[in-house]
Design an enzyme around this catalytic site. Structure first.
Site, PDB file in Angstrom:
ATOM      1  N   LYS A 192      -0.401  -4.919  -6.084  1.00 21.03           N
ATOM      2  CA  LYS A 192       0.037  -4.517  -7.421  1.00 21.03           C
ATOM      3  C   LYS A 192       0.046  -5.716  -8.387  1.00 21.03           C
ATOM      4  O   LYS A 192      -0.070  -6.862  -7.970  1.00 21.03           O
ATOM      5  CB  LYS A 192       1.424  -3.870  -7.335  1.00 21.03           C
ATOM      6  CG  LYS A 192       1.442  -2.627  -6.435  1.00 21.03           C
ATOM      7  CD  LYS A 192       0.440  -1.568  -6.854  1.00 21.03           C
ATOM      8  CE  LYS A 192       0.510  -0.282  -6.044  1.00 21.03           C
ATOM      9  NZ  LYS A 192       0.079  -0.414  -4.646  1.00 21.03           N
TER      10      LYS A 192
HETATM   11  C1  LIG Z   1       0.540   6.075  -6.292  1.00 24.49           C
HETATM   12  C2  LIG Z   1       1.203   5.284  -5.196  1.00 24.49           C
HETATM   13  N1  LIG Z   1       2.414   5.659  -4.767  1.00 24.49           N
HETATM   14  C3  LIG Z   1       3.062   4.983  -3.787  1.00 24.49           C
HETATM   15  C4  LIG Z   1       2.498   3.874  -3.212  1.00 24.49           C
HETATM   16  C5  LIG Z   1       3.249   3.166  -2.112  1.00 24.49           C
HETATM   17  O1  LIG Z   1       3.653   1.885  -2.523  1.00 24.49           O
HETATM   18  P1  LIG Z   1       4.305   0.873  -1.453  1.00 24.49           P
HETATM   19  O2  LIG Z   1       3.166   0.230  -0.724  1.00 24.49           O
HETATM   20  O3  LIG Z   1       5.062  -0.121  -2.309  1.00 24.49           O
HETATM   21  O4  LIG Z   1       5.192   1.654  -0.582  1.00 24.49           O
HETATM   22  C6  LIG Z   1       1.235   3.437  -3.625  1.00 24.49           C
HETATM   23  C7  LIG Z   1       0.615   2.274  -2.992  1.00 24.49           C
HETATM   24  O5  LIG Z   1      -0.480   1.853  -3.236  1.00 24.49           O
HETATM   25  C8  LIG Z   1       0.564   4.157  -4.641  1.00 24.49           C
HETATM   26  O6  LIG Z   1      -0.663   3.801  -5.088  1.00 24.49           O
END
Ligand SMILES: Cc1ncc(COP(=O)(O)O)c(C=O)c1O
Length: 386
Positions: A192
């Site tokens: 990110k």
């Molecule tokens: C749209 C979306 N939601 C949730 C997530 C999950 O994020 P995390 O890896 O911080 O749990 C991602 C991860 O890429 C994502 O693209």
């Protein structure tokens, strides 16, 4: 000849390289040396107040990931077996898993062909007496049509949870993503814009959720109240889990959040260079580039191109790979996945989602991507289309 001496050996351009903020190592060292490395320490508190003041959020709580924040949101929405939640199928599995873990059912709705976000015009037809919430996902850091989504939610008495994993520091009509629904979920994963390796935050925009969110995040205890001196001992008061990240992670994250604007400006420069260099291919009808509506300010999270079809996409990824460039496709639609079939989904149900999923390629995108690398990538793409 050793590779280092061979000027013809091309370096590989990675898909992502997380940036390291100037003060990151200093803060992390400070956190480790402090001897207080568990969660909710001084660095976590600074991250939370920075997020609250910068984004005008009622409350922000750091979590171990966006996945954790989504799981907390599912608990706060009171989801139960048989409940339904409207969301896009073109998303990461965590959006749906959070709902399924509570016994509820994700109801997948197609996306808009322009922004690739949940198509607000299709939501009302998907509402049933069991619908409890709408979970829009701000794809690529470009906002969903939140005025329409919030109006539908008000009409049908539904909760709105924004999956703003990719949307930190992007806005919609001047309001920051994550602060437009009842709850917002951020990701600080390595991929990110701002990262602590793994990490996230739950943004709480509704007073009624504030107290319970603290308890869910602290394993179902009222430890947060105890630490503030509001109760003289803490105990088990609700369900919950371990969603609090270490202060070491928060230390690294703070250094990045403090230079959020500088990081965003660098990503903007990369995004704009891609747009300039690939405009003629779009004009010639060969590819489609990202669309950012005027009322949405993106955080330049992603740069993608849409090819004509899946075969062209596969060939282009291979072509870029042979030129030492890592480019990747993105989500496989959840409704058409092995697990998604349990909820009645099948290929053919959501035509825009399926077409986009087949045709989209993400190009390398990170703050320190150099102009010469961008030129190399764009020349390779232009060369592919001859
Ligand atoms: C749209 C979306 N939601 C949730 C997530 C999950 O994020 P995390 O890896 O911080 O749990 C991602 C991860 O890429 C994502 O693209």
């Amino acid at each position: 000849m050793a590779a280092a001496e061979d000027q013809t050996v091309m370096d590989t351009i990675p898909f992502n390289r997380p940036c390291v903020a100037d003060r990151e190592i200093e803060y992390v060292t400070q956190a480790i040396r402090s001897g207080r490395t568990c969660g909710d320490g001084p660095f976590s508190k600074q991250c939370q107040s920075l997020l609250e003041s910068r984004f005008g959020a009622r409350k922000a709580l750091l979590t171990t990931s966006c996945t954790s924040a989504l799981e907390m949101a599912a608990l706060l929405c009171g989801l139960e077996a048989g409940d339904e939640v409207i969301m896009p199928s073109y998303t990461f599995v965590s959006t749906a898993n959070a709902v399924v873990l509570r016994g509820a059912r994700p109801v997948f709705v197609d996306i808009r062909p322009d922004t690739l976000n949940l198509d607000e015009r299709l939501i009302e037809a998907a509402i049933t007496p069991r619908t409890k919430a709408i979970w829009p996902v701000h794809y690529a850091g470009v906002a969903c049509e939140m005025d329409e989504i919030n109006a539908i939610a008000r009409r049908h008495n539904l909760r709105v949870v924004e999956d703003a994993a990719q949307g930190v520091n992007a806005s919609y009509k001047g309001q920051w993503l994550g602060t437009l629904g009842d709850l917002g979920c951020y990701s600080f994963h390595e991929t990110k814009n701002f990262s602590s390796g793994e990490g996230g935050a739950l943004v709480i925009n509704t007073e009624e959720f504030e107290k319970r969110a603290e308890v869910l995040r602290e394993k179902g205890t009222n430890r947060s109240q105890f630490l503030r001196g509001q109760v003289d001992k803490y105990s088990w008061v609700d369900v919950g889990s371990s969603y609090v990240p270490s202060d070491i992670l928060a230390a690294g994250l703070l250094a990045q959040l403090q230079v959020m604007d500088a990081i965003t400006l660098k990503r903007r420069a990369v995004f704009q260079s891609y747009m300039r260099a690939l405009a003629s291919l779009q004009d010639a009808g060969r590819v489609r580039l990202p669309i950012v509506p005027d009322h949405c300010q993106t955080n330049f999270h992603m740069f993608y191109v849409l090819t004509a079809d899946i075969d062209e996409r596969t060939a282009l990824i291979q072509h870029l790979k042979s030129a030492g460039i890592v480019a990747t496709f993105h989500y496989v639609p959840l409704h058409a996945s092995a697990f998604g079939a349990r909820f009645g989904g099948k290929r053919g149900d959501l035509p825009i989602t399926e077409s986009v999923s087949d045709r989209l390629i993400r190009l390398p995108m990170f703050a320190d991507l150099t102009e010469s690398h961008i030129n190399r990538i764009c020349e390779a793409i232009t060369g592919f289309y001859g």
